[in-house]
Design a protein around this motif. Structure first.
Motif, short mmCIF file in Angstrom:
data_model
loop_
_atom_site.label_atom_id
_atom_site.label_comp_id
_atom_site.label_asym_id
_atom_site.label_seq_id
_atom_site.Cartn_x
_atom_site.Cartn_y
_atom_site.Cartn_z
N ARG A 177 45.18 36.62 32.70
CA ARG A 177 44.44 36.54 33.96
C ARG A 177 45.31 36.89 35.15
O ARG A 177 46.48 36.50 35.22
N PHE A 178 44.71 37.60 36.07
CA PHE A 178 45.39 37.92 37.32
C PHE A 178 45.35 36.72 38.26
O PHE A 178 44.36 35.99 38.31
N VAL A 179 46.42 36.55 39.00
CA VAL A 179 46.46 35.49 40.00
C VAL A 179 46.33 36.09 41.40
O VAL A 179 45.60 35.58 42.24
N ALA A 180 47.05 37.18 41.63
CA ALA A 180 47.01 37.79 42.96
C ALA A 180 47.52 39.22 42.85
O ALA A 180 48.14 39.60 41.85
N ALA A 181 47.23 39.98 43.90
CA ALA A 181 47.81 41.32 44.03
C ALA A 181 48.16 41.50 45.50
O ALA A 181 47.33 41.25 46.37
N ALA A 190 41.13 43.77 36.98
CA ALA A 190 41.03 43.27 38.35
C ALA A 190 41.04 44.43 39.31
O ALA A 190 41.59 45.50 39.03
N THR A 191 40.42 44.21 40.43
CA THR A 191 40.45 45.19 41.51
C THR A 191 41.01 44.53 42.76
O THR A 191 40.88 43.31 42.96
N ARG A 192 41.62 45.34 43.58
CA ARG A 192 42.21 44.82 44.80
C ARG A 192 42.09 45.90 45.85
O ARG A 192 42.34 47.08 45.59
N ARG A 209 43.85 29.81 47.64
CA ARG A 209 43.34 29.63 46.28
C ARG A 209 44.42 28.96 45.45
O ARG A 209 45.62 29.22 45.63
N GLN A 237 45.78 34.35 51.68
CA GLN A 237 45.38 35.71 52.01
C GLN A 237 44.74 35.73 53.38
O GLN A 237 43.97 34.83 53.73
N GLN A 256 37.71 41.15 37.77
CA GLN A 256 38.10 40.16 38.76
C GLN A 256 38.37 40.86 40.09
O GLN A 256 39.18 41.80 40.17
N ASP A 308 40.17 40.33 46.03
CA ASP A 308 40.00 40.18 47.47
C ASP A 308 39.42 38.82 47.82
O ASP A 308 39.84 38.18 48.77
#
Lengths: 387, 831
Positions: free
Chosen positions: A34-38, A230-232, A312, A370, B746, B749
Motif C-alpha cells: 500500500r502507498f502511504v504518500a507521494a 496509486a495516482t498523484r 492522514r 498535505q 488509490q 491527493d
C-alpha cells in the motif's frame, strides 16, 4: 434525486448499525502492499523543470523483504489521446503521434519502454524523475479542451490570457500513476515489456497494454492482494510566481505534551486510547497570491489566500481516526461512515486505538501532511506495544 | 449462487399443503350461494380499466328460493356446487338459466329450478332498468352440528351486493368475486385488480378484499397486491416504486382517476398512501394500454375511488406493530355520503430504544401518515359529485454527531434526511345519459414537496400541480363506442439545488441553483372501440402529447395505439396490442441552467400478444408475450458538467444529459389463478424477462440494473371456517445484476480509492426467495367483528442480498440483506 438513489443513500447510511454490514477493516490500517504518500520535488513545477516524485509505500503483505516491479505513467492517459506526449518528448517524433494527437502504436511502445521497470524496488520508497516540457499541453479539469488545436500550449500564450471557457489558467494539475506488483504479480504486463525491449512483439501490444492500464481492465486480471496502484497530482505553474509553493514540514508528533522527533520510538500499552498531535513548522502554512476572475472573464483581481493543511494517519496495527481526507467514492461502494466515535477535535489530532497484544509487538505509525497546493511531507515512527 | 434448499422445500411444502387442503373442514358453516366473478372474453364495450364507468348498478337478489336437496345426494351424503348463468330481465325476473358447471346427482336440476324463482331488483343504467346476466354459484352443503349426527340440513345465505358498479347494458360485465364477510359487505369489500390490453378488451383479475387482506405482507393493501402479479419486478428493500416490464422506476405512471399522483407508496414500500377502503378499483396496466393515459413509457397503475354512496354507518380500526389506521363512512343525508380514512405509523417510536446512542449516530426510522376525506353527492340519478382531500407525509432522517454551536447549545448534524409530502384536492363530476353517454370531469390541485438533504448537498422540489381531465364516452351504435378527452396538466416547478465543493483553498463553497418555471401539458386523446359479431374487437386510438415550458421548451409527440381481441372459443381468446408511449424528461434534466433544453422526449414502442383460457369459471390461465423497444432514453453522458456561457456573459452549470441511450425488454408472463370460491383462492404468477440497455461505448447490450430473469410468486389462502383463515406467499426472484469492482486505484491527493469497474452488470446477487405466512382469527358478533392476525414475512429468515458494500479500498465486500424474519401482530375491529 430519484427514489432509488435516495434509498441507496439511506441504505448506505443505515447499513452499519443495523447489521454490522460494513467491512470492518479501518482505512488507517496498512496490512498489504500500500502507498502511504507521494511527494513531488519540487512541490510546484514549471515548464522546463525536472520533476521527481518520491513514492512512500509499505509492503505489509510480505513475510520477508522482497523486490517489486513497477510501471510508471507520468501523465494521465486518456483513451485515444495521450495528454503528456510533450512531457515525454514523444511528440517530436512524427511516428509516435497522429495528427489528432493520439498515440500511435510505435509511440505506445516507446512510452512503455521508457517507463516500465522490473526489480530493484525495495520499500519504503521509490523516486522517479521525468522532464516537464516547456510546451506542456494545456489541460482543463483533466480533459483536453475541445477547441484547443493539437500542439497549442499554454507556454506559447501570454500568461494573462484567458483559457478556453473564459477562465485564466494559472496552473495545470497533471497526474502520475504508479503500479506496484509483487514478484510475478504483473506477469502479463512485464512479459509484454520484455518482448518490447527485445523487439519481438509488435508495437500494437504496447498500445493494448496502455489501453488496458488506462481502462483498468488489466488490473482485473491481476492478483489484487499483491498489486497496488496509486495516482498523484503534481502542479505545473503556468504563470511566473515570486515564490513557489513549498511543502509543509512535519516537526514531530506531540504525545503527552512532549514532542517526539522523527525517528523516536513510541511505546504504548495494549488496548489503550492515545491522543496524538502532529506538529508542523511555523512556515508550513504559506500565503500565496491567486486571482479571482470576474464573471465575464474579462478581468482578474489578485487575492491573497492561506494554505490549509490536511493530515492522514496510518499504522500497521490498531486504528487511527481520520479527521479529513475521506469521502464517499460513489454509491454504495463509497465506504461506510466512520462510526468509531473517536473523533479528534482538531484536524492535526488523531485518536489511536492501540491494538490488544499478548506479547511485545512492534508496528509502524505514519503521519502525512498535505497542503491544498499539493505540497506534502510525512514522518514514520516505530511503535513498541506492551501487553 | 448460494441457495437454501431447505428453505425452498419448506416453502413449497407449505404451499402444496395449503393448495391440497380441503376448502372447509367445518361443514355447513360457509356461504352456500354467491354470485361469481367472471371475465367475459367478449368485452364488447368499454374498458373499465381505461375509461370511466357509467353509473349503472347490478341486479340485487331480493327473493331467495331454497332448492330441494336431491334425494340421491342426500342419501349418499353428498354435497355439491352448481354454477349457473342467470339471464335477468329489466323487471328483475330470471328468464333463463344455464348450467355452466354441473355437479351431478340431481344438484343442477334442483339449483336451476330454485334459481328460476329468484327475484332480483333490476339492474339499472342510470335510472333506466336494464336486463343483465349474472353468474351464480348454488351450493348444497350438509350441516353437522357439533353435538348431533343429524344430516341433511341445508344452510344458504343470500349473496352480498357487489359494491362496484355494473356496466351498461350490453357491456361485458364481469361480476367481481365476492367473498362475503361474516358481517356482510365491509367498506371496499371488493377490489378489482385489472390488467388491460388496449382499451375495450379488458381482462379483469378480480381480487376480493378478503383475498387482498389475506395475502401475507400486503396488510390489506390492494395496491400492493399488484406487486404479486406478472410483469412487475421485485424492488430491493421493498422500494416504494413499481417496476413494470423492464422499465425504470420513473417510467411507469401512477394515477388516481386519471390524475397523476406524486407518490403511491410510503417509504420502503410498506403500504400505499391510499386506504383501500376509499378505492373501488386498482387497474394494473403493464402495457398496451389505452390512449387515455400517458406521459410514461412503461406501465400504469390507476386507482379509482368509490363513487357509490355508503349503505350504512361503518367503521373499523386496525392496530399493528407498524401503524394504526381508522376508517369511517356513512350517510350525512340521503344523497350525501362521507368517508374518512387516517393512518399513522409508529415504527420510529417502537424501534427507537433499540437504536438510540448507537455509535454516536441517531436514526429516525421512517415515519409516515396519510389521510383521505371524501364526500360523495348524488344530486340526481345521473350525476355524481365527489370531493376528496388527501395528504401523505413520509420522513426519514439519520442524525450525525452532536456538536456545540457558537452560542453553546448542542446541535446534531443531519447526516441524511428525506421528506416527501403531498396535499391534494381532488374533485370529479360524473354525468351519464342512459347507457349511451357519459362524461367525467376531474380536477386536482395541490402542492408536493420532496426534499433530500445530505451533508454535502441538498435537493428540494416543491412543485404545484393543477390538472384537469374531461373524459367523454359515447355509444352511437350497439357495436361502436367512442372515447375522447382532454388531459391537461399545469405545473409550477420549484427546484432548489444546493451543494458544497471545496474551492482552490480547500474551503467549502456552497453553490445554489434554483429553478422556477412553469409548464403546461395539454394532452388530448381519442379512441374508437368497435366490436364485430361479438367475436372480434379492435380499438385504434391516438394521443397527442405536448409539453411547453414558455421560452425554454416546446415539443409535441403523437402516440398512436392499437389493440384487439379475438374470441377463439367459448373459453379462449387472443389479445394483442401495439402502441407508442411518450415520456418527457424530468425538469432538472431539461431546464436551462442545469439540464439540457435540447432533450427530446423518450418513448417506447410496446407490443404484446396474449392468450387467455378458462378451464373453469374460477380457474383461468393467462399467457402474454411482450417486447418493448425503448428509444431516446435520457442518460447522463459524462461525469463532467459543462460550463456554458450565455450571451450576457453569465456562466451556468449544465449537466450533460442526452438522449443517447436505447433499451429493450422482452419476456413472457404466466398467470394461473383460482378465484376465491369456498374460501380457497390462489395464483401462480411467473414472469420470464430480460431487460437490456445498449452500451454506446461497446455497442453491446448490457443487462439493465433492474433486470430479473425469473420472477415467481405463489399465493394461496384458505378460510378454514368463519373463524380461522390461513394464507401464504412464496416468492423467488433472480438476483439483481450489478457491476463488479475489479480493482481500485488509490488517489493520494485526497486519500480516496477510485474503483475500477468490470463489465457492466456482469455479476448478479444471489437469488431472492422468501416465504410469508398469515394466520387470522375472527370473532363475530351482531354489530361488530374482531380480527386478530399474525403476518410473518420471511418465515425461514432467508438472508436475501440487496446491496453490496465495499471496504474503503474495495478489497473486501459485504452483502447487505433485506427484510429479515418479521412477525407483525395486529388487531382489526369492524363496527
Amino acid at each position: 434525486m430519484s427514489r432509488v438513489a435516495v434509498v441507496g443513500a439511506l441504505s448506505l447510511a443505515v447499513c452499519s448499525p443495523f447489521s454490522g454490514c460494513s467491512p470492518s477493516r479501518p482505512s488507517s490500517l496498512i496490512d498489504d502492499l500500500r502507498f502511504v504518500a507521494a511527494v513531488g520535488y519540487p512541490p510546484e513545477l514549471a515548464p522546463g523543470d525536472t520533476a521527481t516524485l518520491r513514492w512512500e509505500f509499505l509492503d505489509a503483505a510480505a513475510t520477508s523483504p522482497r523486490t517489486l516491479e513497477y510501471l510508471f505513467l507520468p501523465c494521465t492517459l486518456l483513451p485515444g489521446l495521450s495528454d503528456c506526449l510533450e512531457a515525454l518528448e514523444l511528440a517530436d517524433e512524427p511516428s509516435y503521434v497522429t495528427e489528432e494527437g493520439a498515440l500511435t502504436e510505435a509511440g505506445a511502445a516507446e512510452y512503455v519502454r521508457r517507463y516500465s521497470q522490473r526489480g530493484d524496488v525495495v520499500p519504503p520508497s521509490l523516486a522517479l524523475s521525468f522532464p516537464v516540457p516547456r510546451s506542456f499541453a494545456l489541460l482543463l479539469g483533466g480533459s483536453p479542451p475541445m477547441d484547443t488545436p493539437p500542439g497549442a500550449t499554454r507556454a506559447a500564450m501570454p500568461a494573462s490570457s484567458p483559457a478556453p471557457g473564459g477562465m485564466t489558467q494559472e496552473y495545470v494539475d497533471a497526474s502520475a500513476s504508479l503500479l506496484l506488483c509483487a514478484p510475478g504479480g504483473c506477469p502479463m504486463l512485464l512479459a509484454e515489456v520484455d518482448a518490447l525491449r527485445a523487439g519481438e512483439t509488435p508495437a500494437r501490444a504496447a498500445r493494448e497494454v496502455l489501453d488496458d492500464l488506462s481502462s483498468g481492465s488489466y488490473l482485473a486480471d491481476l492478483e489484487r492482494a499483491d498489486v497496488s496502484r496509486a495516482t498523484r497530482s503534481y502542479r505545473v505553474s503556468l504563470v511566473d510566481q515570486a515564490v513557489r509553493n513549498q511543502s509543509p514540514v512535519l516537526m514531530g508528533v506531540l504525545l503527552d505534551e512532549l514532542l517526539q522527533p522523527p525517528g523516536a520510538i513510541l511505546e504504548f500499552s495494549s488496548g489503550t486510547l492515545v491522543l496524538l498531535e502532529a506538529q508542523v513548522s511555523e512556515d508550513s502554512v504559506e500565503q500565496y497570491e491567486t486571482s479571482l476572475t470576474s464573471d465575464d472573464g474579462s478581468s482578474a483581481t489578485p487575492v491573497i489566500e492561506e494554505e490549509t493543511l490536511t493530515y492522514r494517519w496510518y499504522s500497521t496495527g490498531g486504528e487511527l481516526s481520520q479527521s479529513a481526507g475521506r469521502r464517499p467514492g460513489r454509491g454504495p461502494g463509497g465506504g461506510p461512515p466512520d462510526l468509531t466515535g473517536l473523533t479528534a477535535e482538531e484536524p492535526h489530532q488523531t485518536v489511536f486505538s492501540v491494538p490488544t497484544v499478548t506479547q511485545p509487538t512492534d508496528i509502524l505509525l505514519y503521519v502525512v501532511v498535505q497542503d491544498n497546493r499539493l505540497g506534502a511531507h510525512w514522518l514514520s515512527y516505530p511503535v513498541h506495544l506492551v501487553p | 449462487m448460494r441457495n437454501h434448499p431447505s428453505g425452498h422445500r419448506l416453502g413449497l411444502g407449505i404451499l402444496a399443503a395449503m393448495l391440497l387442503l380441503p376448502p372447509s373442514t367445518a361443514v355447513g358453516e360457509q356461504d352456500s350461494a354467491s354470485p361469481i366473478g367472471q371475465e367475459d372474453p367478449a368485452g364488447s364495450v368499454g374498458d373499465r380499466a381505461s375509461h370511466p364507468p357509467t353509473t349503472t348498478v347490478p341486479p340485487r337478489l331480493i327473493e331467495f328460493v331454497e332448492a330441494k336437496y336431491p334425494e340421491e345426494a342426500l342419501a349418499a351424503g353428498l354435497e355439491g356446487r352448481v354454477l349457473l348463468r342467470l339471464e335477468i330481465d329489466a323487471a328483475g325476473r330470471v328468464i333463463d338459466v344455464t348450467v355452466l358447471d354441473p355437479a351431478g346427482h340431481g344438484f343442477e336440476a334442483a339449483a336451476s329450478d330454485a334459481a328460476r324463482a329468484f327475484r332480483f331488483s333490476p339492474a339499472r343504467a342510470g335510472d333506466t332498468p336494464v336486463s343483465a346476466t349474472l353468474e351464480y354459484l348454488y351450493s348444497f352443503t350438509l350441516t353437522r352440528s357439533a353435538d348431533s349426527t343429524e344430516v341433511g340440513e341445508e344452510r344458504r345465505q343470500a349473496p352480498s351486493e357487489a359494491p362496484s358498479e355494473a356496466p351498461p347494458e350490453g357491456q361485458a360485465k364481469e361480476s367481481p368475486d365476492v367473498q362475503p364477510s361474516p358481517t356482510g359487505s365491509s367498506p371496499g369489500s371488493v377490489i378489482e385488480v385489472t390488467d388491460s390490453i388496449g382499451a375495450a378488451p379488458s381482462v379483469t383479475r378480480s381480487v376480493s378484499m378478503e383475498e387482498v387482506r389475506m395475502v401475507p405482507g400486503t396488510f390489506g393493501d390492494a395496491v400492493r397486491v399488484v406487486q404479486n402479479l406478472p410483469g412487475t419486478a421485485r424492488t430491493p428493500f421493498g422500494l416504494g416504486v413499481i417496476l413494470v416490464r423492464g422499465t425504470g422506476p420513473n417510467d411507469s405512471g401512477t394515477y388516481l382517476n386519471g390524475m397523476e399522483v406524486p407518490i403511491l407508496f410510503h417509504f420502503g414500500g410498506l403500504i400505499s398512501v391510499f386506504n383501500s377502503s376509499v378505492l373501488e378499483r386498482v387497474d394494473y396496466l403493464p402495457g398496451g394500454y389505452s390512449a387515455r393515459l400517458g406521459r410514461h413509457l412503461g406501465g400504469a397503475i390507476e386507482l379509482a375511488t368509490r363513487t357509490t354512496l355508503p349503505e350504512a354507518l361503518t367503521s373499523y380500526a386496525d392496530v399493528n406493530l407498524m401503524d394504526s389506521s381508522a376508517y369511517l363512512e356513512g350517510l350525512a343525508a340521503e344523497t350525501l355520503g362521507y368517508s374518512i380514512a387516517l393512518r399513522r405509523s409508529y415504527l420510529d417510536v417502537v424501534a427507537a430504544p433499540f437504536l438510540s446512542n448507537m455509535s454516536g449516530i441517531q436514526f429516525q426510522l421512517p415515519r409516515y401518515w396519510d389521510g383521505q376525506i371524501k364526500l360523495d353527492y348524488h344530486p340526481t340519478s345521473r350525476d355524481r359529485l365527489q370531493l376528496m382531500l388527501f395528504a401523505s407525509d413520509d420522513r426519514f432522517a439519520v442524525l450525525g454527531e452532536t456538536s456545540e454551536g457558537e452560542s453553546g447549545e448542542e446541535a446534531q448534524e443531519t447526516a441524511l434526511s428525506t421528506t416527501t409530502t403531498a396535499l391534494k384536492m381532488h374533485a370529479q363530476w360524473l354525468h351519464t345519459e342512459g347507457s349511451t353517454f357519459s362524461h367525467r370531469l376531474t380536477l386536482q390541485l395541490g402542492p408536493d414537496y420532496q426534499g433530500t438533504i445530505l451533508p454535502f448537498a441538498s435537493i428540494q422540489s416543491s412543485p404545484v400541480y393543477a390538472a384537469l381531465r374531461s373524459d367523454i364516452s359515447w355509444k352511437p351504435a350497439e357495436a361502436l363506442l367512442l372515447y375522447a378527452g382532454l388531459d391537461l396538466q399545469v405545473t409550477r416547478f420549484n427546484v432548489d439545488l444546493e451543494f458544497e465543493f471545496p474551492d482552490e483553498s480547500g474551503e467549502a463553497t456552497v453553490e445554489t441553483i434554483s429553478l422556477n418555471d412553469w409548464g403546461i401539458a395539454p394532452a388530448i386523446y381519442a379512441e374508437i372501440d368497435y366490436t364485430w359479431r361479438d367475436r372480434f374487437t379492435v380499438v385504434p386510438g391516438l394521443r397527442l402529447e405536448p409539453l411547453v415550458i414558455p421560452g425554454q421548451y416546446s415539443k409535441s409527440r403523437a402516440d398512436p395505439r392499437l389493440s384487439a381481441r379475438l374470441r377463439l372459443g367459448e373459453s379462449t381468446w387472443m389479445k394483442a396490442a401495439i402502441g407508442r408511449y411518450t415520456q418527457f424528461p424530468e425538469p432538472y434534466q431539461m431546464l436551462d441552467g442545469i439540464g439540457n433544453p435540447a432533450l427530446d422526449p423518450s418513448y417506447s414502442i410496446q407490443t404484446s400478444i396474449g392468450l387467455n383460457y378458462a378451464f373453469k369459471p374460477e380457474l383461468k390461465l393467462e399467457l402474454v408475450g411482450y417486447y418493448n423497444d425503448l428509444r431516446d432514453l435520457v442518460v447522463n453522458s459524462s461525469n463532467e458538467p459543462i460550463m456554458s456561457e450565455s450571451d450576457g456573459g453569465d456562466s451556468s452549470l449544465n449537466l450533460p444529459f442526452t438522449n443517447d441511450e436505447m433499451g429493450r425488454s422482452y419476456g413472457m408472463e404466466f398467470l394461473l389463478r383460482r378465484a376465491s370460491r369456498d374460501g380457497l383462492f390462489g395464483w401462480i404468477s411467473y414472469t420470464l424477462s430480460r431487460s437490456e440497455r445498449l452500451n454506446s461505448n461497446t455497442e453491446a447490450w448490457d443487462l439493465y440494473t433492474l433486470d430479473q430473469t425469473h420472477n415467481l410468486t405463489l399465493v394461496a389462502g384458505v378460510r378454514l371456517s368463519d373463524r380461522w383463515a390461513l394464507s401464504s406467499r412464496f416468492r423467488y426472484v433472480t438476483g439483481a445484476p450489478y457491476t463488479p469492482v475489479e480493482g481500485a486505484s488509490q488517489d493520494l491527493d485526497d486519500n480516496t480509492w477510485v474503483p475500477i469497474d468490470g463489465e457492466a452488470n456482469s455479476a448478479r446477487n444471489d437469488s431472492f426467495h422468501a416465504l410469508d405466512l398469515r394466520v387470522e382469527r375472527t370473532w363475530i358478533q351482531k354489530h361488530w367483528k374482531l380480527d386478530l392476525y399474525l403476518d410473518v414475512q420471511n418465515v425461514y429468515n432467508r438472508q436475501n442480498p440487496e446491496f453490496t458494500y465495499y471496504s474503503f479500498d474495495y478489497r473486501e465486500t459485504q452483502v447487505i440483506s433485506g427484510l429479515p424474519f418479521l412477525p407483525v401482530l395486529g388487531l382489526k375491529g369492524t363496527f
